[in-house]
Design a protein around this motif. Structure first.
Motif, mmCIF file in Angstrom:
data_model
loop_
_atom_site.group_PDB
_atom_site.id
_atom_site.type_symbol
_atom_site.label_atom_id
_atom_site.label_comp_id
_atom_site.label_asym_id
_atom_site.label_seq_id
_atom_site.Cartn_x
_atom_site.Cartn_y
_atom_site.Cartn_z
ATOM 1 N N ASP A 31 63.682 31.268 56.816
ATOM 2 C CA ASP A 31 62.239 31.445 57.055
ATOM 3 C C ASP A 31 61.736 32.703 56.381
ATOM 4 O O ASP A 31 60.659 32.712 55.778
ATOM 5 C CB ASP A 31 61.948 31.495 58.561
ATOM 6 N N ASN A 32 62.518 33.788 56.481
ATOM 7 C CA ASN A 32 62.116 35.036 55.829
ATOM 8 C C ASN A 32 62.064 34.848 54.322
ATOM 9 O O ASN A 32 61.166 35.354 53.657
ATOM 10 C CB ASN A 32 63.086 36.172 56.185
ATOM 11 N N GLN A 33 63.038 34.135 53.781
ATOM 12 C CA GLN A 33 63.058 33.902 52.349
ATOM 13 C C GLN A 33 61.841 33.070 51.938
ATOM 14 O O GLN A 33 61.189 33.370 50.956
ATOM 15 C CB GLN A 33 64.349 33.198 51.954
ATOM 16 N N GLU A 34 61.523 32.035 52.726
ATOM 17 C CA GLU A 34 60.331 31.225 52.424
ATOM 18 C C GLU A 34 59.079 32.067 52.531
ATOM 19 O O GLU A 34 58.171 31.951 51.721
ATOM 20 C CB GLU A 34 60.255 30.023 53.374
ATOM 21 N N ALA A 35 59.035 32.937 53.537
ATOM 22 C CA ALA A 35 57.878 33.818 53.690
ATOM 23 C C ALA A 35 57.771 34.730 52.492
ATOM 24 O O ALA A 35 56.686 34.996 51.988
ATOM 25 C CB ALA A 35 57.991 34.616 54.986
ATOM 26 N N CYS A 36 58.917 35.208 51.986
ATOM 27 C CA CYS A 36 58.911 36.065 50.795
ATOM 28 C C CYS A 36 58.412 35.272 49.587
ATOM 29 O O CYS A 36 57.612 35.756 48.800
ATOM 30 C CB CYS A 36 60.305 36.619 50.534
ATOM 31 N N PHE A 37 58.897 34.029 49.451
ATOM 32 C CA PHE A 37 58.434 33.221 48.329
ATOM 33 C C PHE A 37 56.943 32.952 48.453
ATOM 34 O O PHE A 37 56.215 33.030 47.487
ATOM 35 C CB PHE A 37 59.197 31.897 48.247
ATOM 36 N N ASN A 38 56.478 32.659 49.631
ATOM 37 C CA ASN A 38 55.062 32.410 49.830
ATOM 38 C C ASN A 38 54.249 33.657 49.505
ATOM 39 O O ASN A 38 53.187 33.572 48.911
ATOM 40 C CB ASN A 38 54.787 31.942 51.247
ATOM 41 N N LEU A 39 54.705 34.817 49.874
ATOM 42 C CA LEU A 39 54.013 36.070 49.594
ATOM 43 C C LEU A 39 53.989 36.321 48.088
ATOM 44 O O LEU A 39 52.966 36.737 47.539
ATOM 45 C CB LEU A 39 54.699 37.226 50.331
ATOM 46 N N GLU A 40 55.092 36.008 47.416
ATOM 47 C CA GLU A 40 55.127 36.157 45.960
ATOM 48 C C GLU A 40 54.149 35.194 45.297
ATOM 49 O O GLU A 40 53.440 35.551 44.360
ATOM 50 C CB GLU A 40 56.540 35.914 45.436
ATOM 51 N N ASP A 41 54.114 33.959 45.794
ATOM 52 C CA ASP A 41 53.170 32.975 45.247
ATOM 53 C C ASP A 41 51.740 33.444 45.447
ATOM 54 O O ASP A 41 50.909 33.343 44.542
ATOM 55 C CB ASP A 41 53.362 31.610 45.910
ATOM 56 N N VAL A 42 51.440 33.956 46.611
ATOM 57 C CA VAL A 42 50.087 34.444 46.903
ATOM 58 C C VAL A 42 49.747 35.591 45.966
ATOM 59 O O VAL A 42 48.647 35.655 45.407
ATOM 60 C CB VAL A 42 49.968 34.861 48.388
ATOM 61 N N ASN A 43 50.696 36.492 45.757
ATOM 62 C CA ASN A 43 50.455 37.622 44.847
ATOM 63 C C ASN A 43 50.197 37.131 43.430
ATOM 64 O O ASN A 43 49.326 37.645 42.733
ATOM 65 C CB ASN A 43 51.645 38.590 44.873
ATOM 66 N N GLN A 44 50.944 36.096 42.993
ATOM 67 C CA GLN A 44 50.719 35.536 41.664
ATOM 68 C C GLN A 44 49.328 34.909 41.566
ATOM 69 O O GLN A 44 48.629 35.078 40.570
ATOM 70 C CB GLN A 44 51.785 34.485 41.337
ATOM 71 N N PHE A 45 48.946 34.178 42.613
ATOM 72 C CA PHE A 45 47.612 33.567 42.608
ATOM 73 C C PHE A 45 46.530 34.626 42.596
ATOM 74 O O PHE A 45 45.533 34.499 41.878
ATOM 75 C CB PHE A 45 47.422 32.639 43.815
ATOM 76 N N VAL A 46 46.685 35.677 43.358
ATOM 77 C CA VAL A 46 45.690 36.763 43.401
ATOM 78 C C VAL A 46 45.601 37.431 42.033
ATOM 79 O O VAL A 46 44.505 37.711 41.529
ATOM 80 C CB VAL A 46 46.046 37.781 44.513
ATOM 81 N N THR A 47 46.741 37.661 41.395
ATOM 82 C CA THR A 47 46.751 38.271 40.058
ATOM 83 C C THR A 47 46.059 37.354 39.051
ATOM 84 O O THR A 47 45.244 37.810 38.240
ATOM 85 C CB THR A 47 48.201 38.551 39.614
ATOM 86 N N ALA A 48 46.378 36.069 39.090
ATOM 87 C CA ALA A 48 45.754 35.109 38.175
ATOM 88 C C ALA A 48 44.252 35.027 38.421
ATOM 89 O O ALA A 48 43.455 34.975 37.481
ATOM 90 C CB ALA A 48 46.392 33.735 38.330
ATOM 91 N N LEU A 49 43.866 35.044 39.684
ATOM 92 C CA LEU A 49 42.441 34.989 40.027
ATOM 93 C C LEU A 49 41.724 36.237 39.527
ATOM 94 O O LEU A 49 40.612 36.148 38.984
ATOM 95 C CB LEU A 49 42.270 34.833 41.541
ATOM 96 N N ALA A 50 42.344 37.392 39.669
ATOM 97 C CA ALA A 50 41.740 38.636 39.180
ATOM 98 C C ALA A 50 41.583 38.591 37.667
ATOM 99 O O ALA A 50 40.548 39.017 37.122
ATOM 100 C CB ALA A 50 42.584 39.833 39.604
ATOM 101 N N GLU A 51 42.567 38.038 36.955
ATOM 102 C CA GLU A 51 42.492 37.927 35.497
ATOM 103 C C GLU A 51 41.364 36.975 35.086
ATOM 104 O O GLU A 51 40.588 37.267 34.171
ATOM 105 C CB GLU A 51 43.839 37.429 34.944
ATOM 106 N N LYS A 52 41.267 35.847 35.781
ATOM 107 C CA LYS A 52 40.195 34.887 35.476
ATOM 108 C C LYS A 52 38.833 35.500 35.767
ATOM 109 O O LYS A 52 37.878 35.298 35.014
ATOM 110 C CB LYS A 52 40.371 33.590 36.283
ATOM 111 N N SER A 53 38.734 36.268 36.829
ATOM 112 C CA SER A 53 37.470 36.926 37.167
ATOM 113 C C SER A 53 37.094 37.934 36.087
ATOM 114 O O SER A 53 35.936 38.025 35.682
ATOM 115 C CB SER A 53 37.597 37.612 38.525
ATOM 116 N N ARG A 54 38.109 38.681 35.586
ATOM 117 C CA ARG A 54 37.855 39.650 34.513
ATOM 118 C C ARG A 54 37.385 38.925 33.245
ATOM 119 O O ARG A 54 36.429 39.343 32.594
ATOM 120 C CB ARG A 54 39.128 40.451 34.219
#
Length: 193
Positions: A31-54
């Motif tokens: 569960d912790n590993q999945e939570a870590c993967f989910n957090l990494e995915d969220v961070n990637q999406f946030v980074t991609a969204l910030a780039e698209k916004s820029r």
């Protein structure tokens, strides 16, 4: 023997407890590993969204600059067109002013001698035609040519068996073109058998 059985039961219980704890630990780790993967995915999406916004902000700025440049170009073109029209009008007027001067002289001499008036008007007519030629204006030849709707306007039709059909036999009003472009068609009488 009861002690041995009891020890064996206790060992089995301990083993089951250990197995349950191991399963719980593995599940928690998973569960912790999945939570870590989910957090990494969220961070990637946030980074991609910030780039698209820029990129969107950058493209919006480019669009606004392009729109402003186009508006400036349109304004400059309109001003240049108005200035060019003014220059052309000045050139035409400056070419025609000597003709006006000669008309004034002819009208001034009309009271004294009618023959001089006729001669003066003929000279002014030649001068005016010369000015028009310099400006690129030329008369359209009509009489003796075939009717052309791009250059002539038929206002009368007559029957004449001695002339071919569509032949212009009389010009009622002279037509003109400037630099090859018709500015006024000739009003003509055409043969229509």
């Amino acid at each position: 023997m009861a002690d041995k059985e009891q020890e064996q039961v206790q060992a089995e219980v301990n083993q089951e407890n250990m197995q349950t704890e191991t399963d719980s630990t593995e599940t928690a780790a998973s569960d912790n590993q999945e939570a870590c993967f989910n957090l990494e995915d969220v961070n990637q999406f946030v980074t991609a969204l910030a780039e698209k916004s820029r990129l969107l902000d950058e493209m919006t700025d480019r669009y606004k600059r392009l729109q402003a440049d186009f508006d400036n170009f349109r304004r400059r073109t309109r001003q240049e067109k108005e200035e060019l029209s003014a220059v052309v009008a000045e050139r035409i007027i400056s070419e025609l002013l000597p003709v006006v001067d000669n008309f004034e002289r002819a009208l001034g001499s009309a009271a004294t001698d009618v023959n001089n008036l006729s001669t003066g008007v003929q000279m002014i007519f030649r001068q005016l035609n010369s000015v028009l030629s310099k400006l690129g204006v030329e008369p359209i030849n009509a009489v003796g040519t075939n009717f052309d709707p791009a250059q002539h306007e038929a206002v009368m039709r007559v029957e004449d068996v001695s002339q071919p059909d569509g032949m212009i036999i009389e010009e009622l009003q002279k037509g003109y073109r400037i630099n090859g472009r018709v500015i006024r068609p000739s009003m003509v009488k055409v043969v229509g058998n």
